[in-house]
Design a protein around this motif. Structure first.
Motif, PDB file in Angstrom:
ATOM      1  N   ARG A 221     -50.014 -10.520 -38.039  1.00 54.83           N
ATOM      2  CA  ARG A 221     -50.054 -10.835 -39.485  1.00 54.83           C
ATOM      3  C   ARG A 221     -50.002  -9.628 -40.184  1.00 54.83           C
ATOM      4  NH1 ARG A 221     -55.100 -13.726 -42.698  1.00 54.83           N
ATOM      5  NH2 ARG A 221     -54.019 -14.013 -44.929  1.00 54.83           N
ATOM      6  N   VAL A 222     -49.109  -9.658 -41.351  1.00 47.74           N
ATOM      7  CA  VAL A 222     -48.716  -8.379 -41.953  1.00 47.74           C
ATOM      8  C   VAL A 222     -49.240  -8.681 -43.470  1.00 47.74           C
ATOM      9  CG1 VAL A 222     -47.199  -6.892 -42.962  1.00 47.74           C
ATOM     10  CG2 VAL A 222     -46.956  -7.356 -40.626  1.00 47.74           C
ATOM     11  N   VAL A 223     -50.300  -7.978 -44.023  1.00 50.60           N
ATOM     12  CA  VAL A 223     -50.750  -7.843 -45.477  1.00 50.60           C
ATOM     13  C   VAL A 223     -50.380  -6.567 -46.207  1.00 50.60           C
ATOM     14  CG1 VAL A 223     -52.878  -8.184 -46.867  1.00 50.60           C
ATOM     15  CG2 VAL A 223     -52.696  -9.558 -44.793  1.00 50.60           C
ATOM     16  N   ILE A 224     -49.458  -6.760 -47.242  1.00 51.03           N
ATOM     17  CA  ILE A 224     -49.392  -5.363 -48.009  1.00 51.03           C
ATOM     18  C   ILE A 224     -50.554  -5.374 -49.161  1.00 51.03           C
ATOM     19  CG2 ILE A 224     -47.990  -4.400 -49.871  1.00 51.03           C
ATOM     20  CD1 ILE A 224     -46.615  -4.605 -46.888  1.00 51.03           C
ATOM     21  N   VAL A 225     -50.994  -4.451 -48.910  1.00 52.70           N
ATOM     22  CA  VAL A 225     -52.212  -4.052 -50.001  1.00 52.70           C
ATOM     23  C   VAL A 225     -52.025  -2.889 -50.857  1.00 52.70           C
ATOM     24  CG1 VAL A 225     -54.028  -4.667 -48.492  1.00 52.70           C
ATOM     25  CG2 VAL A 225     -53.088  -2.216 -48.249  1.00 52.70           C
ATOM     26  N   ALA A 226     -51.579  -3.350 -52.290  1.00 58.75           N
ATOM     27  CA  ALA A 226     -51.278  -2.300 -53.304  1.00 58.75           C
ATOM     28  C   ALA A 226     -51.557  -3.029 -54.803  1.00 58.75           C
ATOM     29  CB  ALA A 226     -49.701  -2.536 -53.311  1.00 58.75           C
ATOM     30  N   ASP A 227     -52.204  -2.029 -55.509  1.00 52.14           N
ATOM     31  CA  ASP A 227     -52.699  -2.547 -56.883  1.00 52.14           C
ATOM     32  C   ASP A 227     -51.657  -2.766 -57.546  1.00 52.14           C
ATOM     33  OD1 ASP A 227     -51.591  -0.113 -58.767  1.00 52.14           O
ATOM     34  OD2 ASP A 227     -52.638   0.912 -57.252  1.00 52.14           O
ATOM     35  N   GLY A 228     -51.571  -3.574 -58.923  1.00 48.05           N
ATOM     36  CA  GLY A 228     -50.771  -4.217 -59.760  1.00 48.05           C
ATOM     37  C   GLY A 228     -49.553  -3.250 -60.204  1.00 48.05           C
ATOM     38  N   SER A 229     -49.987  -2.010 -60.244  1.00 47.29           N
ATOM     39  CA  SER A 229     -48.980  -1.127 -60.817  1.00 47.29           C
ATOM     40  C   SER A 229     -47.822  -0.801 -59.979  1.00 47.29           C
ATOM     41  CB  SER A 229     -49.571   0.280 -61.135  1.00 47.29           C
ATOM     42  OG  SER A 229     -49.861   0.958 -59.954  1.00 47.29           O
ATOM     43  N   LYS A 230     -47.933  -1.140 -58.542  1.00 48.97           N
ATOM     44  CA  LYS A 230     -46.764  -1.109 -57.575  1.00 48.97           C
ATOM     45  C   LYS A 230     -45.684  -2.133 -57.825  1.00 48.97           C
ATOM     46  CE  LYS A 230     -48.860   2.490 -55.866  1.00 48.97           C
ATOM     47  NZ  LYS A 230     -50.147   2.164 -56.257  1.00 48.97           N
ATOM     48  N   PHE A 231     -46.106  -3.398 -58.551  1.00 44.12           N
ATOM     49  CA  PHE A 231     -44.966  -4.281 -58.540  1.00 44.12           C
ATOM     50  C   PHE A 231     -44.088  -4.209 -59.536  1.00 44.12           C
ATOM     51  CE2 PHE A 231     -48.543  -6.323 -56.134  1.00 44.12           C
ATOM     52  CZ  PHE A 231     -48.168  -7.295 -55.560  1.00 44.12           C
TER      53      PHE A 231
END
Length: 276
Positions: A221-231
């Motif tokens: 399972r792959v979970v991308i972790v990134a704060d909202g500024s990366k979207f």
């Protein structure tokens, strides 16, 4: 450079050789990198033709050079920010992501932690999970491993090996994939610098992108972790398409248009700290 969207109705730009090469050079100088695949689609020519253009440009024009998969400016494509400087940005959002990610881990689990400031927040949150036992964490981040050391023996930490990139305290090729290619973990938590529905998930340097791809293959399972500024943004090195991951764990404000596109194709987005 972001590729045109599928079925967008945009016709390839038809130019002669000199015009096409001038435009490629201008694009690379402006955007710092362009891939063979994107250029072939943009100009409506074969990838063989684009490779010939790239070969010519790398010889004729100073400051442009051929790299695997495309062409880039000879200087560093992005000014890489040291880990310590990045750790102060969006600190509350990263802490919220770290807490939510650590809550996904159970005793006897085996996980992979990618390098980065957000995954460091996960490591710190895992250390606070005193209820966990027999958890194994693989990581290619030296600073993450040192943080997790304080949770031994409840958390066993395995450093994957490789060559050191001092700015990020990370381990990359050569020798970085020897362990990663021989394991299978339950969850991989992977950081990034950009999330774009069309271009995909990206980071600012090629060596880290290559390791992230291997990490993905080592996980169920792959979970991308990134704060909202990366979207809603894309950076130099594409890691994968958005459809290749299982979910996104974020915090803070997320670009509405980007979130809508991701949800329309069935991508799960979990916001640990939503902001109106």
């Amino acid at each position: 450079m972001q590729p045109p969207r599928k079925n967008s109705g945009i016709e390839p730009e038809v130019l002669d050789i000199d015009q096409r090469r001038d435009k490629i050079a201008a694009m690379v100088n402006a955007e710092q990198f362009a891939s063979v695949q994107d250029l072939a689609r943009l100009f409506g020519v074969s990838q063989v033709t684009i490779r010939a253009d790239i070969d010519a440009l790398s010889k004729e024009r100073r400051g442009l050079r051929r790299v695997r998969g495309g062409i880039m400016r000879g200087q560093a494509p992005y000014a890489e920010t040291p880990y310590e400087a990045r750790s102060r940005a969006q600190a509350e959002d990263k802490a919220a992501i770290g807490h939510a990610a650590a809550a996904m881990v159970q005793s006897n689990d085996t996980i992979l932690l990618d390098v980065g400031t957000t995954t460091m927040a996960i490591a710190e949150a895992l250390v606070r999970r005193t209820d966990l036992t027999n958890v194994t964490v693989f990581t290619n981040g030296l600073n993450l491993a040192l943080t997790l050391e304080s949770a031994y023996p409840q958390i066993q930490t395995v450093v994957t090996g490789g060559s050191l990139r001092p700015l990020q305290h990370s381990l990359v090729e050569p020798m970085a994939t020897l362990v990663l290619e021989r394991i299978r973990v339950g969850i991989a938590f992977i950081g990034c610098n950009g999330i774009d529905p069309d271009f995909g998930i990206s980071t600012t340097n090629l060596p880290e992108a290559a390791i992230k791809q291997v990490i993905m293959r080592a996980a169920l399972r792959v979970v991308i972790v990134a704060d909202g500024s990366k979207f809603g943004h894309s950076t130099l090195a594409r890691i994968c398409g958005v459809e290749e991951v299982d979910s996104f764990l974020t915090a803070g404000h997320v670009d509405a248009s980007c979130a809508t596109q991701l949800k329309e194709i069935g991508i799960e987005i979990v916001n640990a700290r939503p902001v109106d």
